[in-house]
Design a protein around this motif. Structure first.
Motif, PDB file in Angstrom:
ATOM      1  N   ARG A  81     -12.733 -36.271  19.388  1.00 41.34           N
ATOM      2  CA  ARG A  81     -13.928 -35.093  19.004  1.00 41.34           C
ATOM      3  C   ARG A  81     -15.339 -35.499  19.769  1.00 41.34           C
ATOM      4  O   ARG A  81     -15.409 -36.349  19.269  1.00 41.34           O
ATOM      5  N   MET A  82     -15.795 -34.917  20.675  1.00 34.77           N
ATOM      6  CA  MET A  82     -16.449 -34.698  21.458  1.00 34.77           C
ATOM      7  C   MET A  82     -17.697 -33.902  20.030  1.00 34.77           C
ATOM      8  O   MET A  82     -17.478 -32.623  20.156  1.00 34.77           O
ATOM      9  N   THR A  83     -18.850 -33.916  19.328  1.00 36.72           N
ATOM     10  CA  THR A  83     -19.419 -33.412  18.770  1.00 36.72           C
ATOM     11  C   THR A  83     -20.959 -32.775  19.233  1.00 36.72           C
ATOM     12  O   THR A  83     -21.004 -33.589  19.881  1.00 36.72           O
ATOM     13  N   ALA A  84     -21.488 -32.380  18.538  1.00 33.89           N
ATOM     14  CA  ALA A  84     -23.101 -31.554  18.880  1.00 33.89           C
ATOM     15  C   ALA A  84     -24.082 -32.795  18.455  1.00 33.89           C
ATOM     16  O   ALA A  84     -24.208 -33.573  17.325  1.00 33.89           O
ATOM     17  N   ASP A  85     -23.850 -33.566  20.147  1.00 33.64           N
ATOM     18  CA  ASP A  85     -25.394 -34.565  19.571  1.00 33.64           C
ATOM     19  C   ASP A  85     -26.520 -34.499  20.553  1.00 33.64           C
ATOM     20  O   ASP A  85     -26.616 -33.626  21.558  1.00 33.64           O
ATOM     21  N   PRO A  86     -27.540 -34.751  19.552  1.00 33.16           N
ATOM     22  CA  PRO A  86     -28.956 -34.047  20.582  1.00 33.16           C
ATOM     23  C   PRO A  86     -29.314 -34.715  21.925  1.00 33.16           C
ATOM     24  O   PRO A  86     -29.757 -34.430  23.237  1.00 33.16           O
ATOM     25  N   LYS A  87     -28.840 -36.189  22.129  1.00 29.48           N
ATOM     26  CA  LYS A  87     -29.071 -36.853  23.202  1.00 29.48           C
ATOM     27  C   LYS A  87     -27.098 -36.469  24.280  1.00 29.48           C
ATOM     28  O   LYS A  87     -26.660 -35.991  23.729  1.00 29.48           O
ATOM     29  N   SER A  88     -28.328 -36.357  25.578  1.00 31.91           N
ATOM     30  CA  SER A  88     -27.154 -35.573  26.555  1.00 31.91           C
ATOM     31  C   SER A  88     -26.505 -36.111  27.984  1.00 31.91           C
ATOM     32  O   SER A  88     -27.280 -37.634  28.160  1.00 31.91           O
ATOM     33  N   TYR A  89     -25.642 -36.637  28.032  1.00 28.36           N
ATOM     34  CA  TYR A  89     -24.873 -37.351  28.216  1.00 28.36           C
ATOM     35  C   TYR A  89     -23.173 -36.979  29.296  1.00 28.36           C
ATOM     36  O   TYR A  89     -22.770 -36.257  29.256  1.00 28.36           O
ATOM     37  N   GLU A  90     -23.416 -37.534  30.308  1.00 35.77           N
ATOM     38  CA  GLU A  90     -22.037 -37.297  30.763  1.00 35.77           C
ATOM     39  C   GLU A  90     -20.976 -38.457  30.598  1.00 35.77           C
ATOM     40  O   GLU A  90     -21.118 -39.535  30.283  1.00 35.77           O
ATOM     41  N   PHE A 121     -16.749 -34.853  32.282  1.00 39.12           N
ATOM     42  CA  PHE A 121     -17.480 -33.526  31.097  1.00 39.12           C
ATOM     43  C   PHE A 121     -18.719 -34.257  30.820  1.00 39.12           C
ATOM     44  O   PHE A 121     -19.281 -35.137  29.857  1.00 39.12           O
ATOM     45  N   PRO A 122     -19.646 -32.959  30.544  1.00 39.59           N
ATOM     46  CA  PRO A 122     -20.885 -32.893  29.249  1.00 39.59           C
ATOM     47  C   PRO A 122     -21.074 -32.964  28.481  1.00 39.59           C
ATOM     48  O   PRO A 122     -19.540 -33.016  27.408  1.00 39.59           O
ATOM     49  N   SER A 123     -21.728 -33.574  27.389  1.00 43.38           N
ATOM     50  CA  SER A 123     -21.563 -34.398  25.995  1.00 43.38           C
ATOM     51  C   SER A 123     -21.575 -32.616  25.455  1.00 43.38           C
ATOM     52  O   SER A 123     -21.286 -32.356  24.581  1.00 43.38           O
ATOM     53  N   ILE A 124     -22.856 -32.058  26.073  1.00 40.27           N
ATOM     54  CA  ILE A 124     -23.126 -30.661  25.523  1.00 40.27           C
ATOM     55  C   ILE A 124     -22.692 -29.867  26.795  1.00 40.27           C
ATOM     56  O   ILE A 124     -23.886 -30.360  27.659  1.00 40.27           O
ATOM     57  N   PHE A 125     -22.381 -29.069  26.548  1.00 39.24           N
ATOM     58  CA  PHE A 125     -22.676 -27.915  27.794  1.00 39.24           C
ATOM     59  C   PHE A 125     -24.278 -26.814  27.670  1.00 39.24           C
ATOM     60  O   PHE A 125     -24.058 -26.155  26.313  1.00 39.24           O
ATOM     61  N   GLU A 133     -14.473 -31.823  35.987  1.00 41.03           N
ATOM     62  CA  GLU A 133     -14.272 -31.986  37.039  1.00 41.03           C
ATOM     63  C   GLU A 133     -12.827 -33.019  36.538  1.00 41.03           C
ATOM     64  O   GLU A 133     -12.336 -34.185  35.513  1.00 41.03           O
ATOM     65  N   LEU A 134     -11.398 -32.245  36.897  1.00 35.01           N
ATOM     66  CA  LEU A 134     -10.142 -32.980  37.106  1.00 35.01           C
ATOM     67  C   LEU A 134      -9.577 -33.375  37.746  1.00 35.01           C
ATOM     68  O   LEU A 134      -9.706 -32.745  38.641  1.00 35.01           O
ATOM     69  N   THR A 135      -9.198 -34.576  37.592  1.00 33.13           N
ATOM     70  CA  THR A 135      -8.199 -35.737  38.544  1.00 33.13           C
ATOM     71  C   THR A 135      -7.040 -35.677  37.708  1.00 33.13           C
ATOM     72  O   THR A 135      -7.473 -36.166  36.692  1.00 33.13           O
TER      73      THR A 135
END
Length: 180
Positions: A81-90, A121-125, A133-135
């Motif tokens: 589960r990806m939750t809201a994190d102030p730092k944005s990363y891929e 995917f990005p951590s935050i949209f 992006e999917l492969t």
């Protein structure tokens, strides 16, 4: 008589050993090395994947315990589960063959990543769209958001959605991308 008795005992021992192997034999694990991580092959349907962040951190989910792996990333049983994190990363989630992985993105969208697949995917949209992006193959249950459509880039195709369920099959060795 002694030779016959010895042959019978040897045959019986061989037969019992063969029967034991047949009933209780477990296939030996084979391993694949990804960078400095070892990924054991498994029978189809086992949960597990490798999560790589743009920060340079890599997590082998097969062996990672439940709980917070990093700020904004939590593992519980078979779900990441990806939750809201102030730092944005891929981030990139890769499932080796024989593995599957469930993922909940930061917007609540659920993704089931099939074997031999990769999702970037990005951590935050942020911005006007939610883009991944999917492969390979993944099933998506997209959270509705009229103002921020969800886009899956698969090869040269872009699948846009605002809140439904669908499957995308986009393996590199397939002649076309299929969306159901």
């Amino acid at each position: 008589r002694i030779a016959t008795l010895a042959a019978v005992i040897c045959g019986l021992a061989y037969g019992l050993n063969w029967g034991w192997q047949l009933i209780y034999h477990k296939e030996k694990d084979t391993a694949k090395i990804l960078g400095n991580l070892v990924i054991k092959d498994a029978l189809p349907g086992h949960t597990g994947a490798v999560l790589t962040l743009s920060t340079g951190k890599t997590y082998l989910l097969d062996t990672a315990g439940n709980g917070v792996l990093s700020p904004g990333i939590r593992k519980s049983d078979q779900t990441l589960r990806m939750t809201a994190d102030p730092k944005s990363y891929e981030a990139t989630l890769e499932t080796p063959y024989g593995r599957i992985q469930q993922l909940v993105l930061s917007d609540g969208t659920k993704v089931w990543l099939n074997a031999g697949s990769s999702l970037h995917f990005p951590s935050i949209f942020k911005g006007p769209q939610r883009r991944v992006e999917l492969t390979g193959e993944a099933y998506f249950e997209v959270v509705h958001n009229d103002k921020q459509p969800f886009i899956v880039v698969a090869g040269s195709d872009e699948i846009q959605d605002i809140g439904t369920r669908f499957d995308v099959n986009a393996y590199c060795d397939e002649p076309s991308v299929k969306t159901t």
